[in-house]
Motif scaffolding. Structure first.
Motif, PDB file in Angstrom:
ATOM      1  N   GLN A   1       0.856  -1.182   0.000  1.00 47.82           N
ATOM      2  CA  GLN A   1       0.000   0.000   0.000  1.00 47.82           C
ATOM      3  C   GLN A   1       0.898   1.240   0.000  1.00 47.82           C
ATOM      4  N   VAL A   2       0.657   2.108  -1.009  1.00 50.57           N
ATOM      5  CA  VAL A   2       1.467   3.314  -1.190  1.00 50.57           C
ATOM      6  C   VAL A   2       0.556   4.526  -1.083  1.00 50.57           C
ATOM      7  N   GLN A   3       1.036   5.537  -0.406  1.00 52.63           N
ATOM      8  CA  GLN A   3       0.271   6.771  -0.246  1.00 52.63           C
ATOM      9  C   GLN A   3       0.981   7.912  -0.985  1.00 52.63           C
ATOM     10  N   PHE A   4       0.233   8.575  -1.867  1.00 51.35           N
ATOM     11  CA  PHE A   4       0.742   9.728  -2.613  1.00 51.35           C
ATOM     12  C   PHE A   4       0.139  11.003  -2.025  1.00 51.35           C
ATOM     13  N   ARG A   5       0.981  11.981  -1.773  1.00 48.80           N
ATOM     14  CA  ARG A   5       0.541  13.265  -1.236  1.00 48.80           C
ATOM     15  C   ARG A   5       0.986  14.383  -2.177  1.00 48.80           C
ATOM     16  N   ASN A   6       0.027  15.231  -2.506  1.00 41.68           N
ATOM     17  CA  ASN A   6       0.331  16.385  -3.351  1.00 41.68           C
ATOM     18  C   ASN A   6       0.668  17.576  -2.455  1.00 41.68           C
ATOM     19  N   PRO A   7       1.924  18.013  -2.404  1.00 44.31           N
ATOM     20  CA  PRO A   7       2.289  19.117  -1.513  1.00 44.31           C
ATOM     21  C   PRO A   7       1.974  20.498  -2.085  1.00 44.31           C
ATOM     22  N   ASN A   8       1.505  20.551  -3.315  1.00 42.69           N
ATOM     23  CA  ASN A   8       1.262  21.839  -3.973  1.00 42.69           C
ATOM     24  C   ASN A   8      -0.093  22.402  -3.573  1.00 42.69           C
ATOM     25  N   SER A   9      -0.102  23.663  -3.172  1.00 43.01           N
ATOM     26  CA  SER A   9      -1.335  24.341  -2.795  1.00 43.01           C
ATOM     27  C   SER A   9      -1.988  25.062  -3.966  1.00 43.01           C
ATOM     28  N   LYS A  10      -1.302  25.131  -5.117  1.00 44.20           N
ATOM     29  CA  LYS A  10      -1.842  25.846  -6.272  1.00 44.20           C
ATOM     30  C   LYS A  10      -1.887  24.995  -7.529  1.00 44.20           C
ATOM     31  N   MET A  11      -1.420  23.746  -7.466  1.00 44.41           N
ATOM     32  CA  MET A  11      -1.359  22.899  -8.652  1.00 44.41           C
ATOM     33  C   MET A  11      -1.958  21.539  -8.349  1.00 44.41           C
ATOM     34  N   SER A  12      -2.739  21.020  -9.298  1.00 43.83           N
ATOM     35  CA  SER A  12      -3.232  19.649  -9.227  1.00 43.83           C
ATOM     36  C   SER A  12      -2.315  18.742 -10.041  1.00 43.83           C
ATOM     37  N   LEU A  13      -2.400  17.432  -9.791  1.00 51.21           N
ATOM     38  CA  LEU A  13      -1.516  16.472 -10.423  1.00 51.21           C
ATOM     39  C   LEU A  13      -2.321  15.388 -11.127  1.00 51.21           C
ATOM     40  N   HIS A  14      -1.754  14.898 -12.210  1.00 45.31           N
ATOM     41  CA  HIS A  14      -2.303  13.728 -12.902  1.00 45.31           C
ATOM     42  C   HIS A  14      -1.186  12.722 -13.105  1.00 45.31           C
TER      43      HIS A  14
ATOM     44  N   LEU B   1      12.482  -8.641  -9.572  1.00 46.50           N
ATOM     45  CA  LEU B   1      11.841  -9.918  -9.301  1.00 46.50           C
ATOM     46  C   LEU B   1      10.441  -9.981  -9.889  1.00 46.50           C
ATOM     47  N   SER B   2       9.687  -8.869  -9.811  1.00 47.06           N
ATOM     48  CA  SER B   2       8.321  -8.843 -10.327  1.00 47.06           C
ATOM     49  C   SER B   2       7.928  -7.388 -10.566  1.00 47.06           C
ATOM     50  N   GLU B   3       6.956  -7.177 -11.465  1.00 47.86           N
ATOM     51  CA  GLU B   3       6.505  -5.819 -11.761  1.00 47.86           C
ATOM     52  C   GLU B   3       5.034  -5.840 -12.176  1.00 47.86           C
ATOM     53  N   THR B   4       4.398  -4.693 -12.034  1.00 46.55           N
ATOM     54  CA  THR B   4       3.014  -4.506 -12.424  1.00 46.55           C
ATOM     55  C   THR B   4       2.796  -3.032 -12.730  1.00 46.55           C
ATOM     56  N   ARG B   5       1.583  -2.703 -13.203  1.00 55.21           N
ATOM     57  CA  ARG B   5       1.262  -1.315 -13.528  1.00 55.21           C
ATOM     58  C   ARG B   5       0.113  -0.831 -12.648  1.00 55.21           C
ATOM     59  N   LEU B   6       0.256   0.395 -12.163  1.00 56.51           N
ATOM     60  CA  LEU B   6      -0.780   1.020 -11.351  1.00 56.51           C
ATOM     61  C   LEU B   6      -1.732   1.804 -12.232  1.00 56.51           C
ATOM     62  N   GLN B   7      -2.977   1.882 -11.812  1.00 59.67           N
ATOM     63  CA  GLN B   7      -4.000   2.588 -12.575  1.00 59.67           C
ATOM     64  C   GLN B   7      -3.765   4.096 -12.506  1.00 59.67           C
ATOM     65  N   PRO B   8      -3.978   4.831 -13.622  1.00 61.60           N
ATOM     66  CA  PRO B   8      -3.828   6.295 -13.587  1.00 61.60           C
ATOM     67  C   PRO B   8      -4.825   6.923 -12.622  1.00 61.60           C
ATOM     68  N   PHE B   9      -4.447   8.062 -12.048  1.00 57.82           N
ATOM     69  CA  PHE B   9      -5.345   8.762 -11.123  1.00 57.82           C
ATOM     70  C   PHE B   9      -4.964  10.238 -11.068  1.00 57.82           C
ATOM     71  N   ASP B  10      -5.905  11.027 -10.546  1.00 53.58           N
ATOM     72  CA  ASP B  10      -5.725  12.475 -10.404  1.00 53.58           C
ATOM     73  C   ASP B  10      -5.647  12.831  -8.934  1.00 53.58           C
ATOM     74  N   GLN B  11      -5.005  13.962  -8.678  1.00 55.89           N
ATOM     75  CA  GLN B  11      -4.921  14.494  -7.332  1.00 55.89           C
ATOM     76  C   GLN B  11      -5.183  15.987  -7.354  1.00 55.89           C
ATOM     77  N   GLY B  12      -6.071  16.447  -6.470  1.00 59.06           N
ATOM     78  CA  GLY B  12      -6.292  17.871  -6.333  1.00 59.06           C
ATOM     79  C   GLY B  12      -5.217  18.504  -5.469  1.00 59.06           C
ATOM     80  N   LYS B  13      -5.388  19.768  -5.191  1.00 54.80           N
ATOM     81  CA  LYS B  13      -4.412  20.500  -4.385  1.00 54.80           C
ATOM     82  C   LYS B  13      -4.407  19.959  -2.958  1.00 54.80           C
ATOM     83  N   LYS B  14      -3.238  19.623  -2.473  1.00 53.25           N
ATOM     84  CA  LYS B  14      -3.037  19.112  -1.114  1.00 53.25           C
ATOM     85  C   LYS B  14      -3.778  17.802  -0.862  1.00 53.25           C
TER      86      LYS B  14
END
Length: 243
Positions: free
Chosen positions: A115-128, A143-156
């Motif tokens: 389980q990985v947690q992504f945090r957007n530190p930008n207060s004025k920019m969103s991320l995709h 040893l092994s690999e996979t692909r994560l689903q695309p997602f969006d993040q709003g400010k903070k």
């Protein structure tokens, strides 16, 4: 007694007094021996200096305009990034567990749930985030690999992503298999490395900036003694490095 005759006045002497050390001029031209010459005079009143090439003038003006445009654009971008200051996301590995883990005959099998947690530190920019490639390593060997689903993040915003990586009987070098077995027997654990690679788009109004982001979660200790085929990450969540 009579006075000597006087020269007539009103008429200049036709020739200058001769210089005994200078030979007389020949053919009416200045004497070359003295190095003297008559000064040149331009008797053409319609002569004008040559005009510059119109094409060169146009090219020079276009170059000045282009350089001015680049300077203004660079100044605008500098001020923009100084005010907005886009920052890379903060990534934390909340948990990592291993099951059905086995190393024998230069073959590795196992399943990693993380389980990985992504945090957007930008207060004025969103991320995709585009589809991220997630891979599990041991001593820089995948040893092994996979692909994560695309997602969006709003400010903070904060986003939690779950992923599963599995491998069944994949071949590894004999030295790598021996290293895993030795580490398990000595410390009762195995250190894995998690790598994630994705294109991230920074969005601020109409502004878009897309860049390559790499996430490193190195030296993640998983309790995995020789007598067991499963284990969990030792300690609390681990902050990863982003580049």
């Amino acid at each position: 007694m009579q006075d000597p005759p006087r020269p007539a006045t009103g008429y200049p002497y036709p020739y200058p007094y001769p210089n005994p050390q200078q030979p007389p001029p020949t053919n009416g031209y200045p004497n070359a021996a003295t190095g003297t010459a008559y000064p040149y005079q331009n008797h053409n009143p319609y002569y004008a200096p040559p005009q510059p090439n119109p094409r060169a003038v146009i090219i020079r003006r276009l170059f000045i305009v282009f350089m001015t445009f680049l300077l203004i654009l660079g100044l605008i971008l500098f001020i923009f990034f100084l005010v907005v200051r886009p920052q890379l996301p903060d990534v934390y590995l909340n948990s990592l567990s291993v099951s059905n883990f086995n190393v024998s005959n230069n073959q590795v099998s196992g399943k990693w749930d993380l389980q990985v947690q992504f945090r957007n530190p930008n207060s004025k920019m969103s991320l995709h985030y585009d589809a991220a490639l997630c891979a599990m390593y041991y001593n820089r060997v995948s040893l092994s690999e996979t692909r994560l689903q695309p997602f969006d993040q709003g400010k903070k915003d904060q986003t939690v992503v779950n992923a599963t990586l599995s491998v069944s009987g994949t071949y590894v070098d004999g030295r790598l298999a021996d290293s895993i077995g030795k580490e398990r027997s000595v410390t009762g654990s195995v250190e894995f490395d998690l790598r994630m690679i994705s294109y991230v788009t920074f969005r601020y109004g109409a502004f878009r900036r897309r860049r390559y982001v790499t996430v490193y979660c190195d030296d993640v200790v998983v309790g995995l003694p020789v007598s067991s085929v499963s284990g969990k990450m030792v300690g609390s969540d681990k902050r990863c490095k982003t580049y």
